[in-house]
Design an enzyme around this catalytic site. Structure first.
Site, mmCIF file in Angstrom:
data_model
loop_
_atom_site.group_PDB
_atom_site.id
_atom_site.type_symbol
_atom_site.label_atom_id
_atom_site.label_comp_id
_atom_site.label_asym_id
_atom_site.label_seq_id
_atom_site.Cartn_x
_atom_site.Cartn_y
_atom_site.Cartn_z
ATOM 1 C CD GLU A 143 -3.062 -1.031 0.278
ATOM 2 O OE1 GLU A 143 -3.077 -0.083 -0.533
ATOM 3 O OE2 GLU A 143 -3.936 -1.924 0.302
ATOM 4 C CG ASP A 288 -6.023 -7.346 -6.968
ATOM 5 O OD1 ASP A 288 -4.976 -7.671 -6.366
ATOM 6 O OD2 ASP A 288 -6.811 -6.491 -6.519
ATOM 7 C CD GLU A 382 -14.836 -5.164 -0.658
ATOM 8 O OE1 GLU A 382 -15.331 -4.358 -1.455
ATOM 9 O OE2 GLU A 382 -13.623 -5.167 -0.391
ATOM 10 C CD GLU A 400 -10.733 -2.050 -7.631
ATOM 11 O OE1 GLU A 400 -11.774 -1.511 -7.152
ATOM 12 O OE2 GLU A 400 -9.655 -2.089 -7.001
ATOM 13 C CB THR A 486 -2.418 -1.225 -9.174
ATOM 14 O OG1 THR A 486 -3.627 -1.921 -8.886
ATOM 15 C CG2 THR A 486 -1.682 -0.894 -7.880
HETATM 16 C C1 DMJ Z 1 -6.513 0.328 -4.762
HETATM 17 O O1 DMJ Z 1 -5.728 0.739 -3.711
HETATM 18 C C2 DMJ Z 1 -5.710 -0.324 -5.829
HETATM 19 O O2 DMJ Z 1 -6.424 -0.312 -7.005
HETATM 20 C C3 DMJ Z 1 -5.326 -1.728 -5.464
HETATM 21 O O3 DMJ Z 1 -4.595 -2.374 -6.453
HETATM 22 C C4 DMJ Z 1 -6.544 -2.535 -5.161
HETATM 23 N N1 DMJ Z 1 -7.410 -1.906 -4.246
HETATM 24 C C5 DMJ Z 1 -7.616 -0.512 -4.216
HETATM 25 C C6 DMJ Z 1 -8.944 -0.056 -4.723
HETATM 26 O O4 DMJ Z 1 -9.981 -0.913 -4.561
#
Ligand code: DMJ
Length: 811
Positions: A143, A288, A382, A400, A486
């Site tokens: 993160e 993911d 979710e 997403e 991401t």
């Molecule tokens: C974001 O922090 C990023 O897209 C991560 O890869 C997955 N989750 C969150 C959003 O849902």
């Protein structure tokens, strides 16, 4: 000099790749209704939605800045900041927070995209003044990397860009890059493991020396595999290779852990031993962005090995995890066994990634499934079960689904995706907007709010909404020149130009690259190349030419591809718009005189001939969708004819060389709606023909399937209708995915021909295939016949048995 000029008027829209055209099979028609295309969105409405997205961002941003900054996050119900160690802990979830003003850092590049240079400058000053990392806090490596390192890097890049382009921020001297470097160093101790796979968490001040981290051993695949984009950018911008070296090593180590049989990855692993702890394998939570970073590392860095790896995993996912439009976890070592019966909202990014990799059809399908989940529950929960019931009811305002909607819109131009985006936007306004920002929803069934507004709401959710409704001219940067991380931070493709000379890549597992480049569709031909190449030109100002040695065929030609345009130009072909530009008609002229060389002039001639052949069809769009019902003209004949037919949305598509061949038999009763067909005992193994009407297309298909037909041809019930004069359409279904036989539609005039042939030859056999394949097949046959004739003529000539050409006068 002799010159040949051919001219063709072709629809410009007909020219993009077949793959993208396949995606244009969006016309939905019901059995008794006429075509119902998605309502186009006016420029005005689109602009209003763009502005509404902007306001949404500012409503959240100001709420955060005024009530929470310098905290990491805003708590929108309490209307105050969330601080690590101060606000009551939420457990592991709080590993995101490092008391480093995360929401502000995560928001910086969105401010630039919104064109708000003044606020960006102000925010950058605040970040430089206030944000520091020397804290005794354990944070998530993943993160911190995607939100903080990515946010700082992207802001740094854009600050420098604005200095040059907008003549602002001259005081900026790379401070944010230095901050990113410092933070990168603070994350590095996590990479000191035997495998090279990083620990999940690290103490910002103490590294791995924090006693709390002594037992650290587990991490998730996405956690370890979502580092490379940011770390490569960090290395290339600072000149310090350590970050990129560590991130490549982590990726290499992960790759080795794939299951060698299935090519799938698990979700949780032991960083010391490399043993899998959770062998569930899907594309959602825990895994993911590992897949996302394999593909995007290829795009950003141009290293083929990441494309090869992505393709290996992608094929495995599509083989085992993908189930129609659904994506269901399996066990990596027993991939035929589903390991859970629900899907989570993180997997909604997958269609967007599929778009980037060029696999549009399943992207459209999964997106549609997600849209239905959204409509069913108002907000995407979710997690939801295979029968679309709520499994986990929270909605965290995740990006997403909107991200995928954006990429699908960019790839197709289909206004359906604008309408989907509008619905998503209005739903957020209605159910998530509170006076102090936007609040997550605790349960989509009750609509009850939760006191959280994650930083990704500003860095991703509102950014993608704004981008979806923006036209290129609304944006101050050309987003096609960037890769979105991401966390939706922008990294320029020019980073590849900065090189990686300090270290080299191992080539050991690259033997499979070519194999996968040959897979269909080849990602190599699609988006990655398309996005990298324009930037090469942009940066260097030069126009490198593709020297492929392979002639560009009319079928592959994409009018939006600069290389293709150059190749066509070199072949002596010029394109001139004719008539009303909005109709997109172009006229092609070929001249040997204009060709770069004799050889290319000849290629140009061939190209024009192919183009003529293609434009004989109503359009290439149709050509891609059209099906053919083909049969030999008589028992002995080598000559075949094909009747034009249309596809369906609910049955398997016959692609490439696939076809179904069999004897045709008429349904009795002809409309095939009754549960029992009188001639059901005569249908098994044959291709059934039934007439349109009385019941839906899909119910006819189910009946045909039930009685053992290998395919179904539905013929129109309106006399005189013809594919020559009417646009073809794709038959719609009812959303279920239970029809396993190909089903095609045929207008009446085509059916009359088929019917006449059936009367002449009671056991007529037909072949159902793509029309474009039929054409190719015929061309190949002709070419073969010509070659054989030429070869036997040459042989006869050599043997002296060639019949003398008759004198002209006898002709
Ligand atoms: C974001 O922090 C990023 O897209 C991560 O890869 C997955 N989750 C969150 C959003 O849902």
């Amino acid at each position: 000099m002799s010159s040949t000029t051919l001219s063709i008027v072709a629809q410009r829209l007909l020219l993009p790749s077949l793959l993208s055209l396949l995606l244009l099979i969006v016309s939905v028609i019901s059995d008794d209704a006429s075509t119902m295309p998605t309502q186009n969105m006016s420029h005005k409405e689109r602009a209003e939605l763009r502005e509404e997205s902007r306001e949404m961002f500012y409503h959240a941003y100001h709420a955060y800045m005024e009530n929470a900054y310098p905290a990491d996050e805003l708590m929108p119900l309490s209307c105050k900041g969330r601080y690590r160690g101060v606000t009551p802990s939420r457990g592991d979830m709080d590993d995101i927070l490092g008391n480093f003003s995360m929401t502000l850092v995560d928001s910086l590049d969105t401010l630039v995209l919104l064109g708000d240079f003044a606020e960006f400058e102000h925010a950058v000053k605040l970040v430089i003044r206030d944000v520091q990392f020397d804290s005794d806090i354990i944070v998530s490596v993943f993160e911190t990397n995607i939100r903080m390192v990515g946010g700082l890097l992207s802001a740094h890049i854009l600050a420098e860009y604005l200095q040059k382009q907008a003549d602002v921020m001259h005081w900026y001297k790379g401070e944010m890059l230095e901050m990113a470097r410092e933070l990168g160093y603070r994350l590095l101790p996590a990479f000191n493991t035997t495998t090279g796979i990083p620990h999940a968490r690290v103490n910002l001040r103490l590294g791995m020396k924090d006693p709390m981290l002594k037992k650290s051993r587990e991490t998730c695949t996405a956690c370890a595999g979502t580092i490379l984009l940011e770390f490569a950018a960090l290395s290339r911008l600072t000149g310090d290779p350590i970050f990129e070296v560590r991130a490549h090593a982590a990726m290499d180590a992960l790759w080795k852990l794939r299951h060698r049989g299935s090519d799938l990855m698990g979700t949780v692993l032991n960083i010391h031993s490399g043993d899998w702890i959770r062998r569930d394998s899907g594309v959602g939570a825990g895994i993911d962005s590992y897949y996302e970073y394999l593909f995007k590392s290829y795009v950003l860095l141009g290293d083929d090995k990441y494309l090869a790896r992505f393709n290996r995993h992608y094929n495995a996912v599509m083989k085992y995890v993908s189930e129609g439009p659904m994506l269901l976890d399996v066990l990596m070592h027993r991939p035929h066994a589903k390991s859970r019966n629900f899907m989570d909202s993180l997997l909604a990014f997958w269609p967007g990634l599929q778009v980037l990799s060029g696999d549009l059809k399943p992207a459209v399908q999964t997106h549609e499934m997600l849209y239905q989940v959204m409509q069913m529950h108002t907000l995407i929960p979710e997690a939801w079960t295979v029968d679309f019931q709520i499994h986990w009811g929270q909605h965290h305002l995740r990006p997403e689904f909107i991200e995928s909607t954006y990429f699908l819109y960019r790839a197709t131009g289909d206004h359906h995706y604008l309408q989907v985006g509008k619905k998503a936007l209005k739903t957020l306004q209605k159910y998530a907007k509170v006076s102090c920002g936007y609040a997550a929803v605790n349960d989509v069934r009750t609509g009850k709010h939760e006191d959280r507004m994650d930083s990704f709401v500003l860095s991703e959710t509102f950014k993608y909404l704004f981008l979806l409704f923006s036209e290129p001219q609304d944006l101050i940067i050309n987003v096609d020149e960037f890769v979105f991380t991401t966390e939706a931070h922008l990294l320029p493709l020019s980073i590849a130009q900065l090189g990686n000379s300090t270290f080299s890549f191992r080539q050991s597992d690259e033997h499979n690259v070519l194999d996968f480049m040959r897979t269909c569709p080849s990602s190599n031909k699609l988006f990655p190349e398309k996005v990298r190449k324009p930037l090469r030109n942009f940066i260097t100002g030069s126009c490198p030419r593709t020297i492929s040695g392979k002639r560009l065929s009319a079928l592959d030609f994409q009018a939006s591809n600069a290389d293709h345009l150059r190749a066509v130009y070199d072949m002596g072909i010029t394109m001139v718009s004719v008539g009303d530009r909005s109709q997109g008609k172009v006229r092609l002229f070929h001249s040997f005189y204009n060709a770069k060389s004799q050889e290319e002039g000849e290629m140009g001639l061939q190209f024009m001939q192919e183009m003529l052949e293609l434009t004989k069809m109503q359009s290439m769009n149709q050509l891609a969708q059209l099906q053919a019902v083909a049969y030999a003209l008589d028992e002995q004949s080598q000559d075949w004819t094909a009747l034009v037919a249309g596809p369906s949305h609910f049955s398997p598509e016959l692609i490439g060389e696939q076809f179904v061949e069999g004897e045709v038999v008429l349904a009795s009763p002809f409309r095939a709606c009754d549960e029992k067909l009188e001639n059901s005992s005569d249908i098994s193994g044959k291709i059934l023909v039934a007439e349109r009407g009385d019941c839906t297309f899909v119910s006819k298909a189910r009946l045909a399937q039930k009685v053992g037909a290998t395919a179904l041809i539905v013929c129109d019930n309106v006399s005189g209708s013809s594919g020559e004069t009417q646009p073809m359409f794709a038959m719609s279904g009812d959303g279920k995915d239970d029809v396993a036989i190909p089903v095609v539609f045929m207008y009446s005039q085509e059916f009359s021909k088929l019917s006449a042939a059936m009367q002449r030859r009671p056991q007529l056999r037909v072949r159902i295939m793509q029309m474009v394949e039929f054409k190719r097949w015929q061309l190949a046959k002709e070419a073969h016949q010509n070659e054989t004739a030429a070869a036997s003529a040459a042989a006869a000539l050599a043997a002296g048995t060639m019949p003398k050409k008759k004198p002209d006068k006898e002709l």
